[in-house]
Design an enzyme around this catalytic site. Sequence first.
Site, PDB file in Angstrom:
ATOM      1  N   THR A   1      35.915  15.871  36.713  1.00 26.56           N
ATOM      2  CA  THR A   1      36.325  17.276  36.744  1.00 26.56           C
ATOM      3  C   THR A   1      36.372  17.913  35.368  1.00 26.56           C
ATOM      4  OG1 THR A   1      37.714  16.628  38.595  1.00 26.56           O
ATOM      5  CG2 THR A   1      38.155  18.774  37.657  1.00 26.56           C
TER       6      THR A   1
ATOM      7  N   SER B   1      33.821   9.712  39.296  1.00 28.78           N
ATOM      8  CA  SER B   1      34.269   8.366  38.910  1.00 28.78           C
ATOM      9  C   SER B   1      34.287   7.404  40.103  1.00 28.78           C
ATOM     10  CB  SER B   1      35.629   8.413  38.222  1.00 28.78           C
ATOM     11  OG  SER B   1      36.645   8.618  39.148  1.00 28.78           O
TER      12      SER B   1
HETATM   13  N1  ASP Z   1      36.873  13.078  41.750  1.00 29.65           N
HETATM   14  C1  ASP Z   1      37.022  13.240  40.328  1.00 29.65           C
HETATM   15  C2  ASP Z   1      36.606  11.938  39.658  1.00 29.65           C
HETATM   16  O1  ASP Z   1      37.365  11.028  39.606  1.00 29.65           O
HETATM   17  C3  ASP Z   1      38.417  13.625  39.984  1.00 29.65           C
HETATM   18  C4  ASP Z   1      38.634  13.795  38.493  1.00 29.65           C
HETATM   19  O2  ASP Z   1      37.721  14.095  37.761  1.00 29.65           O
HETATM   20  O3  ASP Z   1      39.769  13.649  38.038  1.00 29.65           O
HETATM   21  O4  ASP Z   1      35.504  11.846  39.181  1.00 29.65           O
END
Ligand code: ASP
Length: 343
Positions: free
Chosen positions: A15, A60
């Site tokens: 994000t 991630s």
């Molecule tokens: N879904 C995102 C990720 O873990 C959430 C974040 O970036 O914090 O890549």
Amino acid sequence: MTIKPKIFILYTGGTIGMVKDYNSEVLIPFDFDQIQERIPELRQLNCEINTVSFEKPIDSSDMNVERFQDIVGIIESNYEVFDGFVILTGSDTMSYTSSVISFMIENLQKPVIFTGSQLPIGDLRTDAKENLITAIQIASSHKNGVPTIREVGLYFEYKLYRANRTTKLNANNFEAFESMNYPILAESGVQLNFNRKFLNIHPYNKKPAIFRKDLDTRIAVLKLFPGITQNVIESVVLNPEVKAVVLETFGSGNAPTCDWFVKVLKKAIDNGVIIVNVTQCVGGSVIQGRYHTSVHLKKIGVWSSKDMTTEAAIAKLMYLLTKNLTKRDFKKYFKKSLRGEIS
Ligand code: ASP
């Protein structure tokens, strides 16, 4: 460390590096090379910043061994030239990734700080700016040329944690991480205060850091619940592909005492499978033998992970499984603190 520290930022995805496409409302990655334009405040920091991005930034959830190797390879090839590293990943698996990276680099003498954010950098209420700016400040911090942090840290919402002590606990709050079993390493308020007593203060030396790329992922995590069936347990611990099992137990390491449960676990251990006991609780420690519901585990050769997180136990097993250790040495290293992951 140089007077004007050189900081290397690696954006892997998540994000923090996203903006909202206002037509579709979908979050899409922006060109991270433009980071200094997005956050002009970065120019006020007394450091030189170099930014590199994964060619294809990932959420991630798509982290895997190849990506871990990419991260470590990038740190390795820039290690001599740069004074500190800030690794940006999504927060969802950040505790796993940063725990693994902590094991993959031996004799680390420079800061490697993971951070990310809950809201994209382009959002009005974003936490990305503070997280990134302070992570860079932490990575730049030094005293008489010696870096303040010489380990893998995770910075989020005003707190720096030892990465391999963290767990993501909240999907919504800005304060997304916790380190229940180890004090925070630094806190950012009006000042940036380091908790020096708790930093990894192995002697600063010129011994070269060793970057280890091998990992073995033949690991399973088995979370117990009242009512779990024999079939399910067997399918995990007796699976020939599985070399080590993180058994997530109740409270201070307790588990069912019925015959079939003990027999199945013992059979797996006799087959050479390593079974480690991690508590399902977010804080506290496994103490095998405290209750009669854990005595049997100790007897059949389940190893206590004490106060290690599941993330750290997985990372440590991935690392140790590659070393062709005898069972005795494996146990010795598993129980010993290698990167500050266990008390
Ligand atoms: N879904 C995102 C990720 O873990 C959430 C974040 O970036 O914090 O890549």
